[in-house]
Write an enzyme that holds these catalytic residues in place. Structure first.
Site, PDB file in Angstrom:
ATOM      1  N   HIS A 137     -67.301 -61.757  59.117  1.00  0.00           N
ATOM      2  CA  HIS A 137     -66.991 -62.372  57.823  1.00  0.00           C
ATOM      3  C   HIS A 137     -65.680 -61.839  57.274  1.00  0.00           C
ATOM      4  O   HIS A 137     -65.146 -60.853  57.767  1.00  0.00           O
ATOM      5  CB  HIS A 137     -68.132 -62.160  56.811  1.00  0.00           C
ATOM      6  CG  HIS A 137     -68.372 -60.733  56.385  1.00  0.00           C
ATOM      7  ND1 HIS A 137     -69.232 -59.891  57.055  1.00  0.00           N
ATOM      8  CD2 HIS A 137     -67.866 -60.011  55.362  1.00  0.00           C
ATOM      9  CE1 HIS A 137     -69.249 -58.700  56.444  1.00  0.00           C
ATOM     10  NE2 HIS A 137     -68.425 -58.745  55.411  1.00  0.00           N
TER      11      HIS A 137
ATOM     12  N   HIS B 229     -61.588 -56.975  53.067  1.00  0.00           N
ATOM     13  CA  HIS B 229     -61.862 -56.515  54.428  1.00  0.00           C
ATOM     14  C   HIS B 229     -62.113 -57.665  55.380  1.00  0.00           C
ATOM     15  O   HIS B 229     -62.486 -58.760  54.974  1.00  0.00           O
ATOM     16  CB  HIS B 229     -63.037 -55.535  54.463  1.00  0.00           C
ATOM     17  CG  HIS B 229     -64.353 -56.108  53.994  1.00  0.00           C
ATOM     18  ND1 HIS B 229     -64.719 -56.137  52.669  1.00  0.00           N
ATOM     19  CD2 HIS B 229     -65.378 -56.658  54.680  1.00  0.00           C
ATOM     20  CE1 HIS B 229     -65.927 -56.684  52.569  1.00  0.00           C
ATOM     21  NE2 HIS B 229     -66.344 -57.021  53.770  1.00  0.00           N
TER      22      HIS B 229
ATOM     23  N   GLN C  31     -63.556 -53.632  58.714  1.00  0.00           N
ATOM     24  CA  GLN C  31     -64.925 -53.140  58.553  1.00  0.00           C
ATOM     25  C   GLN C  31     -65.672 -53.344  59.867  1.00  0.00           C
ATOM     26  O   GLN C  31     -65.932 -54.468  60.273  1.00  0.00           O
ATOM     27  CB  GLN C  31     -65.622 -53.909  57.431  1.00  0.00           C
ATOM     28  CG  GLN C  31     -67.061 -53.475  57.177  1.00  0.00           C
ATOM     29  CD  GLN C  31     -67.740 -54.382  56.170  1.00  0.00           C
ATOM     30  OE1 GLN C  31     -67.967 -55.558  56.425  1.00  0.00           O
ATOM     31  NE2 GLN C  31     -68.059 -53.861  55.010  1.00  0.00           N
TER      32      GLN C  31
ATOM     33  N   GLU D 239     -71.793 -49.360  58.346  1.00  0.00           N
ATOM     34  CA  GLU D 239     -70.414 -49.829  58.403  1.00  0.00           C
ATOM     35  C   GLU D 239     -69.439 -48.661  58.374  1.00  0.00           C
ATOM     36  O   GLU D 239     -69.735 -47.599  57.831  1.00  0.00           O
ATOM     37  CB  GLU D 239     -70.119 -50.779  57.240  1.00  0.00           C
ATOM     38  CG  GLU D 239     -70.192 -50.099  55.868  1.00  0.00           C
ATOM     39  CD  GLU D 239     -69.770 -51.026  54.740  1.00  0.00           C
ATOM     40  OE1 GLU D 239     -70.269 -52.153  54.671  1.00  0.00           O
ATOM     41  OE2 GLU D 239     -68.920 -50.620  53.923  1.00  0.00           O
TER      42      GLU D 239
ATOM     43  N   GLU E 161     -67.396 -63.192  51.846  1.00  0.00           N
ATOM     44  CA  GLU E 161     -67.980 -62.239  50.900  1.00  0.00           C
ATOM     45  C   GLU E 161     -66.996 -62.093  49.733  1.00  0.00           C
ATOM     46  O   GLU E 161     -65.809 -61.801  49.938  1.00  0.00           O
ATOM     47  CB  GLU E 161     -68.189 -60.882  51.587  1.00  0.00           C
ATOM     48  CG  GLU E 161     -68.811 -59.833  50.677  1.00  0.00           C
ATOM     49  CD  GLU E 161     -69.022 -58.492  51.381  1.00  0.00           C
ATOM     50  OE1 GLU E 161     -68.533 -58.310  52.517  1.00  0.00           O
ATOM     51  OE2 GLU E 161     -69.668 -57.622  50.783  1.00  0.00           O
TER      52      GLU E 161
HETATM   53 CO    CO Z   1     -68.402 -57.160  54.045  1.00  0.00          CO
END
Ligand code: CO
Length: 136
Positions: free
Chosen positions: A82, A11, A58, A47, A132
């Site tokens: 991110h 994502h 996301q 989210e 992540e």
């Molecule tokens: Co994330």
């Protein structure tokens, strides 16, 4: 050279002030629909995941003032937060970062949303990008 540990983009996370407005915009403009929605209290975020092929956009908004995403929005405003890379084994990928002298936020893999296992890598040693590592 190491073996490739990243299997896919899981994502791209975008921090927003108004989650409903952001979802509505993606729906109206791109026809995107919410595939999954979750409140993650440990991270202080809510989210919404919009599916794009095998990956997600996301949309991320804070649920409390001391959440890291709240601080991010206060300092930098809305925008790219991110990138989540899919990995086969989060612990192995995290160790590879540490072995390379990289700075990590999570010292060990922990539960993420959707029942995933995740670990965050600090942007300081990854060229300004918060990463992540996501294991499904
Ligand atoms: Co994330």
């Amino acid at each position: 050279m190491s073996a490739l540990l990243l299997t896919e983009i899981d994502h791209v996370a975008i921090a927003v002030n108004d989650l409903e407005a952001a979802i509505a915009w993606y729906q109206e403009v791109f026809g995107a629909t919410v595939d999954h929605r979750e409140r993650v209290d440990s991270d202080g975020v809510e989210e919404a995941l919009l599916k794009v092929a095998d990956s997600y956009v996301q949309l991320l908004t804070p649920t409390r003032d001391d959440s890291p995403v709240a601080k991010y929005l206060a300092n930098k405003g809305e925008g790219l937060h991110h990138i989540g890379y899919r990995v086969d084994d989060c612990a192995v990928a995290l160790q590879a970062v540490k072995d390379a002298g990289g700075r990590v936020i999570d010292d060990a893999p922990r539960p993420g949303s959707r029942g995933t296992t995740v670990a965050f890598v600090h942007p300081k040693t990854s060229f300004g990008t918060l990463i992540e590592l996501v294991q499904e």
